[in-house]
Motif scaffolding. Structure first.
Motif, PDB file in Angstrom:
ATOM      1  N   GLU B 100       6.444   0.578  -8.713  1.00 51.24           N
ATOM      2  CA  GLU B 100       7.020   0.436  -7.341  1.00 51.24           C
ATOM      3  C   GLU B 100       8.295   1.378  -7.045  1.00 51.24           C
ATOM      4  O   GLU B 100       8.601   1.923  -6.087  1.00 51.24           O
ATOM      5  CB  GLU B 100       7.807  -1.065  -7.270  1.00 51.24           C
ATOM      6  CG  GLU B 100       6.417  -1.835  -6.816  1.00 51.24           C
ATOM      7  CD  GLU B 100       6.880  -3.373  -6.889  1.00 51.24           C
ATOM      8  OE1 GLU B 100       6.609  -4.072  -6.031  1.00 51.24           O
ATOM      9  OE2 GLU B 100       8.003  -3.707  -7.654  1.00 51.24           O
ATOM     10  N   GLN B 103       6.642   4.634  -6.269  1.00 50.74           N
ATOM     11  CA  GLN B 103       5.993   4.564  -4.495  1.00 50.74           C
ATOM     12  C   GLN B 103       7.163   4.873  -3.862  1.00 50.74           C
ATOM     13  O   GLN B 103       7.105   5.326  -2.636  1.00 50.74           O
ATOM     14  CB  GLN B 103       5.424   3.213  -4.597  1.00 50.74           C
ATOM     15  CG  GLN B 103       4.141   3.087  -5.160  1.00 50.74           C
ATOM     16  CD  GLN B 103       3.418   1.812  -5.272  1.00 50.74           C
ATOM     17  OE1 GLN B 103       4.064   0.733  -5.299  1.00 50.74           O
ATOM     18  NE2 GLN B 103       2.136   1.628  -5.198  1.00 50.74           N
ATOM     19  N   LEU B 104       8.434   3.961  -3.889  1.00 46.98           N
ATOM     20  CA  LEU B 104       9.449   4.231  -3.063  1.00 46.98           C
ATOM     21  C   LEU B 104       9.814   5.726  -2.897  1.00 46.98           C
ATOM     22  O   LEU B 104      10.193   6.017  -1.951  1.00 46.98           O
ATOM     23  CB  LEU B 104      10.578   3.439  -3.597  1.00 46.98           C
ATOM     24  CG  LEU B 104      10.479   1.783  -3.096  1.00 46.98           C
ATOM     25  CD1 LEU B 104      11.607   1.172  -3.918  1.00 46.98           C
ATOM     26  CD2 LEU B 104      10.733   1.715  -1.798  1.00 46.98           C
ATOM     27  N   GLY B 105       9.846   6.514  -4.215  1.00 45.92           N
ATOM     28  CA  GLY B 105      10.231   7.688  -4.193  1.00 45.92           C
ATOM     29  C   GLY B 105       9.262   8.704  -3.341  1.00 45.92           C
ATOM     30  O   GLY B 105       9.698   9.625  -2.591  1.00 45.92           O
ATOM     31  N   TYR B 107       8.078   7.774  -0.481  1.00 42.63           N
ATOM     32  CA  TYR B 107       8.146   7.301   0.962  1.00 42.63           C
ATOM     33  C   TYR B 107       7.916   8.352   2.028  1.00 42.63           C
ATOM     34  O   TYR B 107       7.036   7.845   2.869  1.00 42.63           O
ATOM     35  CB  TYR B 107       9.738   6.766   1.182  1.00 42.63           C
ATOM     36  CG  TYR B 107       9.760   6.166   2.522  1.00 42.63           C
ATOM     37  CD1 TYR B 107       9.298   4.720   2.777  1.00 42.63           C
ATOM     38  CD2 TYR B 107      10.360   6.773   3.755  1.00 42.63           C
ATOM     39  CE1 TYR B 107       9.522   4.058   3.988  1.00 42.63           C
ATOM     40  CE2 TYR B 107      10.583   6.246   4.882  1.00 42.63           C
ATOM     41  CZ  TYR B 107       9.979   4.814   4.981  1.00 42.63           C
ATOM     42  OH  TYR B 107      10.295   4.290   6.219  1.00 42.63           O
ATOM     43  N   ARG B 150      10.997   9.648  -9.946  1.00 38.78           N
ATOM     44  CA  ARG B 150      10.997   9.052  -8.386  1.00 38.78           C
ATOM     45  C   ARG B 150      11.576  10.427  -7.599  1.00 38.78           C
ATOM     46  O   ARG B 150      10.862  10.319  -6.433  1.00 38.78           O
ATOM     47  CB  ARG B 150      12.005   7.890  -8.176  1.00 38.78           C
ATOM     48  CG  ARG B 150      12.188   7.114  -7.252  1.00 38.78           C
ATOM     49  CD  ARG B 150      13.304   6.165  -7.175  1.00 38.78           C
ATOM     50  NE  ARG B 150      14.665   6.969  -7.176  1.00 38.78           N
ATOM     51  CZ  ARG B 150      15.640   6.362  -7.836  1.00 38.78           C
ATOM     52  NH1 ARG B 150      15.583   5.275  -8.399  1.00 38.78           N
ATOM     53  NH2 ARG B 150      16.746   7.258  -8.165  1.00 38.78           N
TER      54      ARG B 150
END
Lengths: 291, 239, 287
Positions: B100, B103-105, B107, B150
């Motif tokens: 997660e 995945q945020l990285g 964005y 990230r």
């Protein structure tokens, strides 16, 4: 035993409404870092919208759309006030409470001045629905069924959104660390507005189900529900979503049991008394603060 | 190697209330370079990185990135343009899983997520094993790797690293420096803010020495390493 | 004296006391709405003791204050250092429970209200004497070691604890002092107004008091002396069609004040400028 079963059923349907309100309240607390005390008042306002639409049409879809739209619009419309507040005071949840409490008073007073001359509103009886199941004292009305199953569906959808989707991940990221989130390129303000919109969506749905469950509403309902919702969130630990799930349901059940076994006018006081005792013993909540 | 200016900071000043934190700072980072900011704690290195990224408001001066003026732009916009900061203190979203976090990285860069993920795992094989673990349960070094990974997920043009070595064991620090070297070879431009001057000067091409909010010395790292002032203040006089 | 002026002066005195009783716990960063419950309890006690037991006024005042102290003291063992918002909700909850108790007690008039409280001679001047006395006590507290410690707690509890301040006991002290003030206000309210309604003690009255406190300025005790007469007078001077919207007016005023004038009308900085000197660490902590 039959009273117990009947009140358990009542409590679960009522509790699922509290759960939805606690979730919306906590979402804004976690993502936007505000205490939106007026959130339940907005939901009551949307119940008035349902009532108004029902006088012209009995199309269920239209009622739901109107309720959801009104709740989202109002909730998003007050976001700039809190944004300005954060600019002035920093992210101080206590000041945000002072402002949202004023909003709650404002909404209540406007309702009692302008809507239905301040008298309570009653929803049509077919809206609450006939009993769809009954055995002895146990009666399960269509309204309760809507509240219970609609509530479960909405809670499931909310948690799916939060834990299984890209937007949900972003919301959780901001709630954990908003500075880090902005460093990795997440648009903070846009996402905060999104959290108001999601809370508004939940609130609009809750308003419809609440209307079907209770069959009536009054300007004072917001204060009443508001205090319970906020107390349940504190019992759970502010910002604790899973704790809120448990405490919302427990509150609904406890309240229904008090209604079932005690004299009417005292039942709410008993529910509050229980909450008070727990809050005094554990001011940080049962499941820990996560805000 | 084609030389073109990637980041240009021109005369930037920053104040915290009445306190001047940065005084007329100018630095420049060229494509594929490794540039270091060295200086003691409180010299203004972190403030400078924050000012570049728009987290900290700039009172005067200009920040240019890839030719665009990004002075006081919103942080998410700057990050979206390709500026990645690896913040101090190996910050990760500790309640979320490694996947997660990555995945945020990504964005702003969700297109070739799987390819990027493969590349990142190639650089940080340990993260592959921990992919479904909660980030808070990783060791400090692993968290720093996750923090870097990230940032890489967004395919940044320029990677800024704040206090890479803080709170990490020397062995882990060397390992991470090696990885950063590899990344530079792969084409990443790196701006490094560090207290650990010796290690940093060995690693970077050029460096700026900061003291109390000003740049006091600058130049190629080989030259700086033999500069008497730098040897005395940062490397220990008898190095 | 005309009835309008009488009500204006009565409510101004009572509201200044109540605003001070909210001001004191806010010194340590707590919104202590429990004081409204103290006011409710001591008002009903005073009314009942005067009408049914014919107690003398002085004794009723003393017991009324003690009731206020007691209601704040017991929860304060748990919430002396609780997060602000928990204190808020505990206050609201206790108000609600007491209100329900009153509404269900025929002896206290139930939902209809409690009337026939005997009058006391020269009560209005006496009220203002008590207000002045209370103000002097608060001034002493504000300028004592306790007041300075409170300023530190308001900014940061952890710093305060690190400086050796017992945050919980300090919070308890301010909560209990607030209870005493509210108890006094409740007793005076019962005698000045002569009738009590449970519906009076709702969120609305809290909103009114908050508006007065924040409009006047929550950083000093002097702000409410300016804001209470203005806001009380406003609702008497406005035409009745508009005055019936006073809840809305108060709510809007509060929102606007918090947004536009974060410190309220009278701020610490302003007082210092008035005095013509900038002194000491307290002001640094507060501004």
């Amino acid at each position: 035993m039959e009273i117990f079963a009947a009140q358990l059923l009542n409590g679960l349907s009522l509790g699922s409404m509290y759960v939805l309100l606690v979730l919306g309240f906590n979402l804004m607390l976690l993502v936007a870092k505000i205490i939106q005390f007026a959130y339940p008042h907005l939901v009551v306002l949307s119940m008035y919208v349902c009532w108004g639409v029902l006088r012209h049409t009995d199309n269920m879809l239209l009622v739901v759309l109107a309720s959801v739209a009104s709740c989202i619009v109002v909730n998003v419309a007050i976001e700039p006030i809190f944004r300005l507040l954060a600019k002035r005071h920093g992210l101080d949840i206590n000041v945000s409470f002072v402002v949202s409490m004023s909003m709650a008073l404002l909404i209540t007073d406007v309702m009692s001045h302008l809507l239905n001359y301040g008298y309570p509103i009653a929803f049509p009886t077919e809206w609450v629905g006939k009993s769809i199941f009954s055995s002895g004292l146990i009666a399960f009305s269509a309204g309760q069924a809507y509240a219970l199953f609609g509530g479960i569906a909405a809670v499931a959808a909310f948690f799916y959104l939060l834990y299984r989707t890209r937007q949900g991940r972003v919301l959780r990221a901001i709630s954990e660390n908003s500075l880090l989130s902005s460093i990795i390129g997440i648009p903070i303000i846009k996402t905060r507005v999104l959290s108001y919109a999601i809370a508004g969506l939940l609130g609009g749905l809750t308003a419809v189900m609440f209307a079907r469950l209770l069959g009536s509403a009054s300007p004072g309902l917001g204060d009443f529900v508001g205090m319970k919702v906020v107390a349940a969130s504190i019992l759970a630990g502010l910002g604790n979503l899973k704790g809120g799930l448990v405490c919302g349901l427990l509150l609904g059940i406890a309240e229904s049991m008090a209604i079932g076994y005690l004299a009417g006018s005292w039942s709410n006081a008993i529910a509050f008394m229980m909450m008070l005792v727990i809050m005094l013993i554990k001011p940080e909540g049962l499941f820990g603060i996560e805000a | 190697m084609k030389k073109s200016s990637m980041l240009k900071v021109e005369g930037v000043s920053v104040s915290y209330g009445p306190v001047r934190a940065l005084e007329n700072i100018s630095i420049e980072v060229d494509r594929r370079e490794i540039v270091a900011l060295i200086g003691a704690n409180g010299a203004g290195k972190t403030t400078l990185l924050k000012a570049i990224l728009g987290v900290q408001k700039v009172q005067s001066g200009k920040v240019l990135f890839l030719g665009d003026d990004i002075t006081n732009s919103s942080t998410d916009k700057v990050a979206n343009m390709g500026l990645g900061l690896i913040p101090e203190g190996h910050l990760v979203f500790s309640t979320m899983t490694v996947l997660e976090n990555l995945q945020l990285g990504a964005y702003h860069n969700p297109q070739d997520f799987n390819d990027n993920l493969e590349n990142v795992f190639e650089s940080f094989p340990v993260l592959r094993k921990r992919i479904h673990q909660t980030a808070g349960t990783l060791s400090g070094g692993e968290q720093q790797m996750l923090s870097i990974a990230r940032t890489l997920m967004s395919k940044p043009e320029l990677v800024m690293v704040d206090e890479l070595s803080l709170g990490l064991a020397p062995k882990v620090v060397s390992e991470i420096f090696d990885i950063l070297g590899d990344l530079n070879n792969k084409g990443y431009t790196i701006l490094l803010a560090e207290q650990n001057a010796k290690k940093t000067l060995e690693f970077a091409n050029r460096a700026y020495v900061m003291e109390t909010g000003r740049v006091v010395l600058q130049g190629l790292t080989q030259e700086l390493m033999s500069h008497p002032e730098v040897r005395r203040a940062y490397l220990g006089s008898n190095v | 004296m005309s009835p309008v002026l009488y009500y204006f002066l009565s409510f101004t005195g009572i509201n200044i006391l109540m605003c001070w009783s909210l001001y004191l716990p806010y010194r340590v960063g707590q919104l202590h709405y429990l004081t409204v419950a103290c006011m409710l309890a001591s008002a009903y006690f005073s009314g009942f003791a005067a009408r049914e037991w014919s107690w003398p006024f002085a004794l009723i005042v003393v017991v009324g204050i003690l009731i206020g102290i007691l209601i704040c003291l017991i929860p304060s063992f748990a919430i002396g250092d609780a997060p602000c918002f928990t204190v808020v909700i505990i206050g609201l909850t206790i108000i609600f429970i007491l209100k329900t108790a009153v509404e269900n007690s025929p002896a206290l008039g139930g939902t209809i209200g409690f009337f026939g409280i005997p009058q006391v001679n020269h009560l209005l001047p006496l009220t203002y004497l008590l207000v002045v006395y209370a103000g002097a006590v608060i001034y002493r507290i504000d300028h004592s070691r306790l007041g300075r410690a409170a300023s530190v707690v308001f900014v940061d509890k952890n710093t305060a604890a690190a400086l050796g301040i017992d945050v919980k006991r300090l919070g308890m002290f301010f909560q209990v002092a607030a209870g005493a003030l509210a108890g006094l206000a409740g007793t005076l309210y019962a005698f000045l107004i002569g009738g009590l309604f449970p519906e009076f003690f709702n969120l609305g009255v809290i909103g009114t008091l908050m508006c007065m406190l924040f409009a006047g300025g929550h950083t000093t005790m002097w702000g409410v002396i300016v804001s209470v007469p203005i806001l009380e007078g406003m609702q008497l001077l406005l035409p009745s069609a508009i005055a019936s919207w006073r809840q809305v007016i108060y709510a809007l005023t509060l929102i606007v004040i918090v947004l536009v004038l974060p410190g309220g009308l009278v701020t610490k900085r302003m007082l210092l400028r008035l005095k013509g000197k900038v002194s000491g660490g307290i002001s640094k902590c507060n501004n």
